[in-house]
Design an enzyme around this catalytic site. Structure first.
Site, PDB file in Angstrom:
ATOM      1  N   LYS A 159       0.809  -1.223   0.000  1.00 20.21           N
ATOM      2  CA  LYS A 159       0.000   0.000   0.000  1.00 20.21           C
ATOM      3  C   LYS A 159       0.845   1.278   0.000  1.00 20.21           C
ATOM      4  O   LYS A 159       0.453   2.272  -0.617  1.00 20.21           O
ATOM      5  CB  LYS A 159      -0.998   0.005   1.156  1.00 20.21           C
ATOM      6  CG  LYS A 159      -0.456  -0.242   2.538  1.00 20.21           C
ATOM      7  CD  LYS A 159      -1.604  -0.394   3.545  1.00 20.21           C
ATOM      8  CE  LYS A 159      -1.080  -0.676   4.938  1.00 20.21           C
ATOM      9  NZ  LYS A 159      -0.496  -2.040   5.048  1.00 20.21           N
ATOM     10  N   ASN A 170      -1.270   7.073   6.297  1.00 21.10           N
ATOM     11  CA  ASN A 170      -0.388   6.162   7.027  1.00 21.10           C
ATOM     12  C   ASN A 170       1.040   6.207   6.495  1.00 21.10           C
ATOM     13  O   ASN A 170       1.918   5.541   7.020  1.00 21.10           O
ATOM     14  CB  ASN A 170      -0.930   4.725   6.934  1.00 21.10           C
ATOM     15  CG  ASN A 170      -0.290   3.783   7.921  1.00 21.10           C
ATOM     16  OD1 ASN A 170      -0.224   4.075   9.113  1.00 21.10           O
ATOM     17  ND2 ASN A 170       0.199   2.652   7.445  1.00 21.10           N
ATOM     18  N   HIS A 226      -1.614  -8.590  11.841  1.00 20.32           N
ATOM     19  CA  HIS A 226      -2.233  -7.800  12.924  1.00 20.32           C
ATOM     20  C   HIS A 226      -3.455  -8.505  13.523  1.00 20.32           C
ATOM     21  O   HIS A 226      -4.392  -7.843  13.970  1.00 20.32           O
ATOM     22  CB  HIS A 226      -2.651  -6.414  12.414  1.00 20.32           C
ATOM     23  CG  HIS A 226      -1.556  -5.627  11.776  1.00 20.32           C
ATOM     24  ND1 HIS A 226      -0.358  -5.355  12.398  1.00 20.32           N
ATOM     25  CD2 HIS A 226      -1.471  -5.073  10.542  1.00 20.32           C
ATOM     26  CE1 HIS A 226       0.413  -4.644  11.587  1.00 20.32           C
ATOM     27  NE2 HIS A 226      -0.224  -4.470  10.456  1.00 20.32           N
TER      28      HIS A 226
END
Length: 471
Positions: A127, A150, A196
């Site tokens: 990403k 981010n 995660h």
């Protein structure tokens, strides 16, 4: 900065004063809110004060007065258990939101014709590269583009909202967990693999968080979805069948009947059901490897959705300089190439680098993810020797035993030194010292960027003086 005026004259708690929390506090203050900012870390609090943010210990405040709790994405929201301040907010009926939700509300508060375009990009891997690449292509095409989220600049630190602007935003699962109002004109889901999981209660929760990027799209919007793993294949098919948005499938593995394909580095546009050859990605120096082929296909599909023509996009792909800490070529010393892939924080990300080279002197370690490095076994033949450091040292050594020569180094500096010595003495053709840790960085470094910068400094310290001057 994007001032947040929704809470003007009201009390707002901000917890966690890292990059995104600090930008949220500044934006709320600029919009007239009474900001109560806090972080449990004394050093972080000092940095916030130095940046002009007044501190207020929200542990001791009356929570009935708060209009919202703005939570840093690094703070546990639901799993493995809610942070104590999240529980406090829930008990007192205070909404818990993040910086991306503040941005989304600010956009939605504008008249429809005055809103900028928003491109949201997520996925387990790729990403950051896709976000930077998309922003680069748009900028080269003359668009007013702002890149952040981010990656790089926090979303609220970007230039003020403007109807002609395009905001290209990387979005993590932690950020997406805290959004409700986000509307992406183009929403990109590159890929999905277990990561995660402790923060989302398992794979279902992780996927649900990622899916929030699509939640407010309309028939006027586009979803760009990878087709190279079973999770995103299911998402692409599901959205095509029942979602309001238009779906563009992308792949670096399959030649799609309709979509954008980049198989074996040949980019094809099949959006209208008729394949058009766009160009060879071998002509794009920073986009080598199958993972980057998928990134290129995603950026191409996104820019097409925003109205750019194929030739303009291809020119932007060719001129993309690459991303720091992701397959970053640091340089060559005495015939040994050094590659900084510090952003590879899990096995899936490290896989991309291990596929791209032979005669690898692999530096790996840090805080291991649940899957470890077992999934990388098919690529072990590419590795001449592994140099391990950090918490993962023992577990990785056990996985590699009998398959790859291993040296336990403890720290990154020792690993770099020994890897260089061995690679230089090996006589291998084009040996590569590769930092691709397959781990989080938090046992010995602040983040993956810090780890990559230390690696870069160690390599440059070994360079001859003439090379250092030109670096």
């Amino acid at each position: 900065m994007i001032p947040i005026t929704e809470y003007a004259g009201r009390d707002v708690a901000v917890y966690g004063l890292g990059r995104t929390g600090l930008s949220a506090a500044k934006a709320l203050k600029a919009g007239g809110a009474r900001v109560h900012a806090w972080d449990d870390n004394e050093e972080t609090r000092a940095k916030a004060e130095a940046a002009g943010i007044a501190l207020s210990d929200i542990n001791k405040r009356d929570w009935q007065t708060f209009a919202a709790l703005v939570l840093s994405p690094g703070i546990p929201y639901k799993f493995p258990q809610p942070h104590r301040l999240v529980r406090m907010a829930e008990m007192t009926g205070v909404p818990v939101i993040g910086d991306m939700e503040l941005f989304a509300r600010a956009v939605q508060a504008l008249p429809e014709r005055g809103r900028p375009k928003v491109v949201g990009i997520t996925g387990t891997n790729g990403k950051s590269t896709t976000t930077a690449l998309t922003g680069h292509v748009l900028k080269e095409a003359g668009r007013d583009v702002r890149v952040g989220g981010n990656i790089g600049t926090g979303v609220l630190d970007l230039a003020a909202l403007h109807s002609n602007a395009v905001y290209v935003l990387e979005m993590s699962s932690y950020q997406l967990d805290l959004v409700k109002s986000l509307h992406c004109n183009v929403a990109v889901m590159l890929n999905l693999s277990p990561d995660h999981l402790e923060r989302h209660g398992g794979m279902d929760g992780y996927q649900a968080a990622k899916m929030r990027i699509f939640q407010n799209q309309t028939p006027h919007d586009v979803a760009v979805v990878g087709f190279d793993d079973i999770y995103t294949q299911s998402i692409a098919i599901g959205l095509s069948a029942s979602g309001p948005q238009r779906v563009t499938q992308i792949s670096s593995t399959y030649t799609l009947g309709k979509g954008v394909s980049a198989v074996e580095g040949r980019l094809y546009d099949n959006l209208n059901g008729k394949a058009e050859f766009i160009g060879k990605l071998e002509d794009c120096p920073a986009l080598q490897g199958r993972h980057n082929f998928q990134n290129a296909a995603a950026a191409y599909a996104t820019c097409r959705a925003l109205g750019l023509d194929p030739a303009t996009i291809m020119a932007g792909l060719k001129s993309f300089p690459g991303l720091a800490h992701r397959m970053e070529n640091i340089g060559d010393i005495e015939g040994v190439r050094f590659v900084n892939d510090s952003k590879a924080t899990n096995a899936q990300a490290a896989e991309q680098a291990l596929r791209s080279f032979r005669n690898i002197y692999w530096i790996a370690g840090g805080v291991p993810k649940a899957e470890g490095i077992g999934p990388l076994a098919p690529l072990f033949p590419n590795i001449t020797k592994a140099y391990l450091f950090g918490q993962a040292e023992g577990a990785f050594a056990a996985t590699l035993k009998g398959k790859v020569a291993v040296q336990a180094c403890g720290t990154l500096d020792r690993a770099v030194d020994q890897a260089f010595r061995d690679a230089k003495a090996s006589g291998d053709a084009s040996p590569v010292v590769l930092l691709s840790p397959a781990c989080a960085s938090f046992d010995q470094f602040k983040d993956y960027e810090h780890r990559g910068e230390v690696f870069r400094s160690l390599v440059r310290a070994m360079q001859p003086a003439a090379l250092k001057e030109s670096a």
